[in-house]
Design a protein around this motif. Structure first.
Motif, PDB file in Angstrom:
ATOM      1  N   GLY A 122      33.325  39.679  35.981  1.00 19.99           N
ATOM      2  CA  GLY A 122      34.329  40.664  35.613  1.00 19.99           C
ATOM      3  C   GLY A 122      35.388  40.908  36.667  1.00 19.99           C
ATOM      4  N   LYS A 123      35.347  40.186  37.774  1.00 21.84           N
ATOM      5  CA  LYS A 123      36.295  40.382  38.869  1.00 21.84           C
ATOM      6  C   LYS A 123      37.088  39.089  39.089  1.00 21.84           C
ATOM      7  CE  LYS A 123      32.786  43.344  41.015  1.00 21.84           C
ATOM      8  NZ  LYS A 123      33.153  44.541  40.256  1.00 21.84           N
ATOM      9  N   ASP A 168      39.393  43.962  40.799  1.00 25.86           N
ATOM     10  CA  ASP A 168      38.380  44.515  39.901  1.00 25.86           C
ATOM     11  C   ASP A 168      38.431  43.918  38.508  1.00 25.86           C
ATOM     12  OD1 ASP A 168      40.662  45.652  38.836  1.00 25.86           O
ATOM     13  OD2 ASP A 168      39.958  47.730  38.984  1.00 25.86           O
ATOM     14  N   ARG A 169      39.355  42.975  38.273  1.00 30.07           N
ATOM     15  CA  ARG A 169      39.462  42.330  36.958  1.00 30.07           C
ATOM     16  C   ARG A 169      40.175  40.996  37.115  1.00 30.07           C
ATOM     17  NH1 ARG A 169      42.615  47.008  34.366  1.00 30.07           N
ATOM     18  NH2 ARG A 169      41.532  48.035  36.085  1.00 30.07           N
ATOM     19  N   ASP A 170      40.080  40.157  36.073  1.00 35.07           N
ATOM     20  CA  ASP A 170      40.761  38.868  36.073  1.00 35.07           C
ATOM     21  C   ASP A 170      42.118  39.040  35.424  1.00 35.07           C
ATOM     22  OD1 ASP A 170      41.641  36.298  35.970  1.00 35.07           O
ATOM     23  OD2 ASP A 170      39.990  35.513  34.757  1.00 35.07           O
ATOM     24  N   VAL A 171      43.144  39.222  36.242  1.00 40.42           N
ATOM     25  CA  VAL A 171      44.479  39.452  35.700  1.00 40.42           C
ATOM     26  C   VAL A 171      45.035  38.216  34.996  1.00 40.42           C
ATOM     27  CG1 VAL A 171      45.086  41.261  37.346  1.00 40.42           C
ATOM     28  CG2 VAL A 171      45.528  38.866  37.941  1.00 40.42           C
ATOM     29  N   GLY A 221      44.105  38.717  31.286  1.00 44.44           N
ATOM     30  CA  GLY A 221      44.470  39.960  30.635  1.00 44.44           C
ATOM     31  C   GLY A 221      45.926  39.960  30.200  1.00 44.44           C
ATOM     32  N   GLU A 228      49.502  44.672  31.679  1.00 45.77           N
ATOM     33  CA  GLU A 228      48.445  45.448  32.319  1.00 45.77           C
ATOM     34  C   GLU A 228      48.135  44.977  33.743  1.00 45.77           C
ATOM     35  OE1 GLU A 228      45.025  45.553  29.790  1.00 45.77           O
ATOM     36  OE2 GLU A 228      46.119  46.437  28.090  1.00 45.77           O
ATOM     37  N   ALA A 276      45.297  46.569  37.813  1.00 44.33           N
ATOM     38  CA  ALA A 276      44.259  45.980  38.671  1.00 44.33           C
ATOM     39  C   ALA A 276      44.206  46.705  40.010  1.00 44.33           C
ATOM     40  CB  ALA A 276      44.533  44.495  38.881  1.00 44.33           C
ATOM     41  N   GLU A 314      39.194  45.589  45.299  1.00 41.94           N
ATOM     42  CA  GLU A 314      37.844  46.067  45.620  1.00 41.94           C
ATOM     43  C   GLU A 314      37.426  45.704  47.039  1.00 41.94           C
ATOM     44  OE1 GLU A 314      34.686  45.275  42.941  1.00 41.94           O
ATOM     45  OE2 GLU A 314      35.458  46.742  41.472  1.00 41.94           O
TER      46      GLU A 314
END
Length: 544
Positions: A56-57, A515-518, A521, A525, A529, A532
């Motif tokens: 998820g990162k 914190d996410r896979d841009v 996405g 959005e 992000a 972390e």
């Protein structure tokens, strides 16, 4: 068998390596990357290995900023900060509160106000007098090309209706010629030279304060775009060398030595001596910053044709070239021969052309020495000059956050450029299509140092959270991989950090975890992000 100190698993991993842009695992031994790949990397996990699950990162190379003023930004974090609003009443209340909270300060300093807040971008001394009448006040606007001062500051500086404008700036005036409280460009120095000098301890504290913030945004390296005394800021070089020597500088930093535009080639031996004196450890002072023009909003950016007035008619003003173009060619040729990198501030299309002409002259005289010269800002680029970046090896150092519709652009810039020139602004897509190498930066504290926000605008050409539906010249948008590469591999190239900027075995483990896979996405959005973790040389320097 060697085991890893640190292993990231269950990807995704964005490598910024054209040979393999995506992976799922990465291993670090000591300060360097030992392996990049997939399940086979887990074979390097041993009893003492720290394993980070990336589910998820997104893991990617540490961000690098190609144009930032870290020490002055860190200093301003402790001063009167006006960046959180655009309301005049709020500005005055913030100044009043700051002055009340700091009764021992001889001067009230800070900044971050927006030109859009005032008629014509021009605040007045009387406004500041209403909240601080007895102490001098100097507040830079957000782009740091202008300053708002009160009557007491003008009195201490001896500025009157009879004071002439300096060659590189302008004193805004009231009807009778008296200074109005707004100083443009070099006129700031007329007051700023009176500011109390910061101590070495204060400058070091400002650097470390800035480093903490930049690491929290995933930034592992940067180029400080002004090592010298200018605009009331004392030369930060000593702070960098102190931090490099005592180990508190965890980032990798290139410093751009300030070119004094009131002097000529006689300063070059001094620059050579300063390069030798200040370079050490993770800090290298191998660049020279030449500020060739100003900014469009106060009509000091150098254009190839005149600005328009409020009625759309041509004026007599085409902006300022701070260094005479023929002299510039000679200076750049000499600097290039001494293996300095030249870092140009070139915002208007004439300044861009003058910088490219100087690089062309240096190549003709010296051949190609590989000094990775770069032009920062590039607000207006004449279409005829786009292909010259690749031909000359000039790197396009972009500040993407500015490439969006917002009041300063729509009210103080576009009307005075006119439709055709306005369409030449921030031509990121055209530069890529013309073969230019892109690097990216923030110009913090002029604007946010957050690379994710800059990447968002580079891809969307709209500000994060914008309600404005218009896209700022959508044909100039970058794809996300190109924007990420500008903030990683491109800026690593500018900074001469060839074993950073992409994730390959043998490269330094300068890394950031989002914190996410841009990459998967929605583009709108990207700005949501968050960072972390940030690592420099395999060492954790930030954890959210």
């Amino acid at each position: 068998m060697v085991t890893a100190d640190l292993v990231f698993t269950r990807g995704p991993v964005f490598t910024a390596d054209p040979a393999r842009t995506r992976a799922t695992s990465l291993a670090v031994v000591g300060e360097r990357i030992a392996a990049v790949g997939h399940d086979e990397v887990r074979d390097l996990v041993g009893p003492a290995t720290e394993v980070v699950d990336l589910t998820g990162k997104l893991l990617l190379p540490g961000f690098q900023d190609a144009h930032v003023h870290a020490v002055s930004g860190g200093k301003e974090l402790a001063e009167c900060d006006l960046a959180g609003t655009v309301g005049v009443r709020e500005y005055l209340e913030l100044v009043r509160r700051y002055a009340d909270a700091h009764p021992d300060r001889a001067w009230i300093t800070g900044g971050g106000w927006s030109m859009e807040s005032f008629d014509g971008g021009l605040p007045t001394r009387q406004l500041l007098d209403s909240v601080v009448p007895d102490r001098p006040v100097l507040l830079s606007n957000r782009d740091h090309h202008g300053a708002w001062v009160n009557t007491r500051a003008l009195e201490l500086a001896g500025l009157t209706a009879d004071t002439p404008d300096p060659a590189d700036g302008r004193i805004e005036r009231e009807a009778d010629g008296s200074p109005s409280g707004m100083l443009q460009e070099g006129a700031i120095e007329l007051v700023a030279r009176l500011l109390p000098e910061t101590t070495p301890e204060e400058r070091l504290a400002a650097l470390l304060r800035a480093q903490t913030l930049l690491h929290s945004l995933g930034i592992t390296a940067w180029q400080d775009a002004l090592l010298g005394s200018f605009g009331g800021m004392t030369d930060p070089s000593e702070a960098y060398r102190t931090a490099a020597d005592d180990g508190s500088l965890t980032a990798r930093v290139t410093g751009a030595l300030w070119w004094d535009r009131e002097r000529g080639a006689e300063q070059i031996p001094e620059l050579v001596a300063r390069r030798e004196k200040w370079s050490g450890g993770r800090f290298r002072a191998g660049s020279v910053k030449i500020m060739q023009d100003g900014i469009a909003e106060n009509f000091t950016a150098a254009l190839t044709s005149p600005y328009l007035d409020g009625c759309g008619c041509a004026t007599a003003n085409s902006g300022l070239s701070f260094v005479e173009p023929e002299a510039l060619r000679g200076y750049v040729t000499e600097l290039d021969a001494l293996d300095f990198q030249v870092h140009f501030h070139a915002l208007g299309d004439r300044a861009v052309r003058e910088a490219l002409d100087a690089l062309e002259a240096a190549i003709a005289a010296n051949g190609r020495r590989g000094n990775r010269h770069h032009l920062a800002h590039l607000q207006v680029v004449h279409p005829a000059d786009l292909k010259r970046f690749a031909v000359l090896g000039a790197i396009a150092n972009i500040q993407p956050l500015w490439a969006a519709h917002e009041p300063q652009m729509d009210e103080l810039t576009i009307p005075f450029l006119g439709p055709e020139r306005a369409s030449w602004q921030y031509p990121f897509g055209d530069l890529v299509r013309a073969g230019a190498t892109l690097a990216a930066g923030s110009d913090w504290p002029v604007s946010s140092p957050d690379p994710i926000e800059g990447i968002h605008v580079a891809v969307n050409r709209r500000e994060p959270g914008a309600t404005e539906e218009r896209v700022f010249f959508p044909e100039q948008r970058l794809d996300l991989s190109t924007a990420l590469a500008a903030y990683t591999a491109g800026t690593a190239h500018v900074n001469g950090l060839d074993d950073t900027g992409s994730l390959r075995p043998g490269h330094l483990a300068d890394l950031v975890v989002l914190d996410r896979d841009v990459l998967t996405g929605p583009p709108e959005e990207i700005a949501e992000a968050r960072v972390e973790r940030t690592y420099v040389g395999g060492r954790l320097v930030h954890s959210a």
